[in-house]
Design an enzyme around this catalytic site. Structure first.
Site, short mmCIF file in Angstrom:
data_model
loop_
_atom_site.label_atom_id
_atom_site.label_comp_id
_atom_site.label_asym_id
_atom_site.label_seq_id
_atom_site.Cartn_x
_atom_site.Cartn_y
_atom_site.Cartn_z
CE LYS A 21 -22.98 -15.20 -4.46
NZ LYS A 21 -22.60 -16.57 -4.07
CB ILE A 77 -13.28 -16.46 -8.37
CG1 ILE A 77 -13.44 -17.88 -7.84
CG2 ILE A 77 -12.97 -16.50 -9.86
CD1 ILE A 77 -14.64 -18.62 -8.41
NE ARG A 121 -27.10 -7.86 13.92
CZ ARG A 121 -27.91 -8.68 13.25
NH1 ARG A 121 -28.23 -9.86 13.79
NH2 ARG A 121 -28.38 -8.35 12.07
CB VAL A 150 -0.94 0.00 1.22
CG1 VAL A 150 -1.65 1.35 1.37
CG2 VAL A 150 -1.95 -1.13 1.12
CE LYS A 198 -24.77 -13.64 -1.39
NZ LYS A 198 -23.85 -13.53 -0.24
CB VAL A 258 -19.83 -12.04 -7.61
CG1 VAL A 258 -20.13 -13.20 -8.56
CG2 VAL A 258 -20.98 -11.04 -7.60
#
Length: 428
Positions: free
Chosen positions: A203, A134, A42, A30, A103, A130
């Site tokens: 998705k 991957i 919560r 970074v 999503k 999604v």
């Protein structure tokens, strides 16, 4: 770079661990340390084991955390529509970059988030929404920007893929395979979102929006789950050299006047065992992308789980942090095409129809006449059994889905059709 983490469940805890374990490398990538300045949950007092974080960072005031002036990036892994939408819109409008895995929110109201990002000059990244780890959304959003994507077909829900794979491998019925998936932790106690296709539909809307430069919402996606898929369907697919998968299918097509439109659907389908998606088993995900210049591309890997999803979240955190340090932001939402959404009835599909019929002369001729009446061409017919076991299996050529649906509805009314054992679409 100071991070506010909203949620510390399965994914959130993995994000914390990766930030701690890879701190030196992430700082180098970074150009500045990544520091968590607050975690909204919560139940702050919940036992989280040996999580490497100061307990004093936990808070129940998520909105207050988002509004803090010392927060640069908001990371949301809570899920749901509200209050997550309120938190993220607040952050984006204030110019704070957002990384989310939500999503459902992106599918339901992604436009509001993108508008807020544009208003605040902030980044909105959501690779983890999604297919887990991957790398899929960024290639669609960036790598294929010089190309025209024509079709995206994918297995994007690990639970349903595990169930259908188990049915194919063992001959089990749906309920039996679901019980196995639940026992192994692949299915939730309430599996409705998965087995009824809601998760895959969300998705699909995200994939279609990116692929076709058009805002596609959850309401635009035709959805059908796998609960009606039977062991008999799976056996019939095998006889055809096919397997059954829950597919998300998004296509860009031209009509006779050359005008483009988009069709987005999620449903179980028979696919040939020779297709790359057919070999995707267990709880893995895979997405098959077709583009005019690039041709066919396939993305494959683990589509869910704490560590894989956290990997995608971390990748987005690094990207937005670099942008903030450089004083830049990623390209904004690309929705210039604004293509119309084609209703499911106009989508061209193929059908596999299995009928339990009376064993008498003239049945096949009558059935074929009904298909012809609706202008649906028959590709193959297979008749088996005698007497009470007589079965007629028909596979059609491609036709508008509305015509196929009307054909099936008329078949239901025939007195010699004892039952319509299954109706499945056939792809590829």
């Amino acid at each position: 770079m100071r991070l506010a983490l909203l949620g510390c469940g399965t994914v959130g805890t993995e994000v914390v661990r990766l930030l701690h374990e890879q701190a030196a490398d992430l700082t180098a990538r970074v150009g500045a340390p990544l520091e968590i300045v607050g975690i909204a949950v919560r139940r702050p007092g919940r036992d989280r084991g040996d999580l490497p974080v100061d307990p004093g960072l936990f808070t129940t005031d998520a909105l207050g955390l988002v509004k803090r002036e010392d927060v640069d990036v908001v990371v949301e892994v809570v899920g749901g529509i509200e209050p997550a939408r309120t938190w993220l819109v607040e952050a984006l409008r204030a110019g704070k970059s957002v990384v989310t895995a939500n999503k459902a929110l992106l599918a339901e109201d992604g436009g509001t988030l993108h508008d807020a990002a544009t208003e605040g000059g902030a980044d909105l990244y959501y690779e983890a929404s999604v297919a887990g780890a991957i790398p899929l959304l960024r290639p669609l959003r960036e790598s294929l920007q010089g190309d025209t994507v024509t079709r995206v077909t994918g297995i994007v829900n690990g639970t349903t893929n595990f169930i259908l794979s188990a049915m194919d491998a063992t001959g089990a019925g749906f309920e039996e395979a679901l019980e196995e998936a639940t026992a192994l932790g692949y299915a939730e106690a309430d599996p409705t979102a998965d087995v009824e296709g809601f998760d895959a539909a969300a998705k699909a809307s995200i994939l279609a929006s990116l692929a076709f430069h058009t805002r596609v919402g959850a309401a635009d996606v035709y959805r059908e789950g796998i609960t009606a898929v039977s062991a008999r369907d799976v056996a019939s697919a095998k006889q055809m050299g096919c397997t059954i998968k829950l597919l998300c299918i998004a296509t860009r097509a031209l009509d006779q006047d050359g005008k483009a439109s988009v069709s987005v659907r999620v449903h179980p389908a028979m696919i040939p065992t020779s297709h790359p998606l057919a070999s995707v088993g267990d709880a893995f995900n895979a997405v098959f992308v077709e583009a005019e210049a690039a041709g066919q591309l396939m993305f494959y890997g683990r589509g869910a789980g704490g560590a894989p999803t956290a990997s995608a979240v971390l990748g987005d955190i690094v990207a937005v942090a670099r942008n903030r340090l450089a004083g830049t932001r990623a390209a904004s939402e690309s929705n210039y095409a604004d293509l119309p959404i084609r209703p499911m009835g106009e989508a061209v599909t193929r059908y596999h129809v299995s009928l339990d019929v009376a064993d008498r002369a003239g049945v096949l001729a009558t059935v074929a006449g009904i298909f012809a009446k609706h202008d649906v061409s028959i590709a193959t017919v297979r008749q088996s059994g005698r007497g009470d076991d007589a079965v007629l299996v028909i596979v059609t050529h491609g036709a508008p889905d509305a015509a196929l649906a009307a054909t099936v509805e008329e078949l239901r009314g025939l007195e010699f059709v004892r039952a319509i054992a299954s109706v499945l679409r056939v792809e590829f």
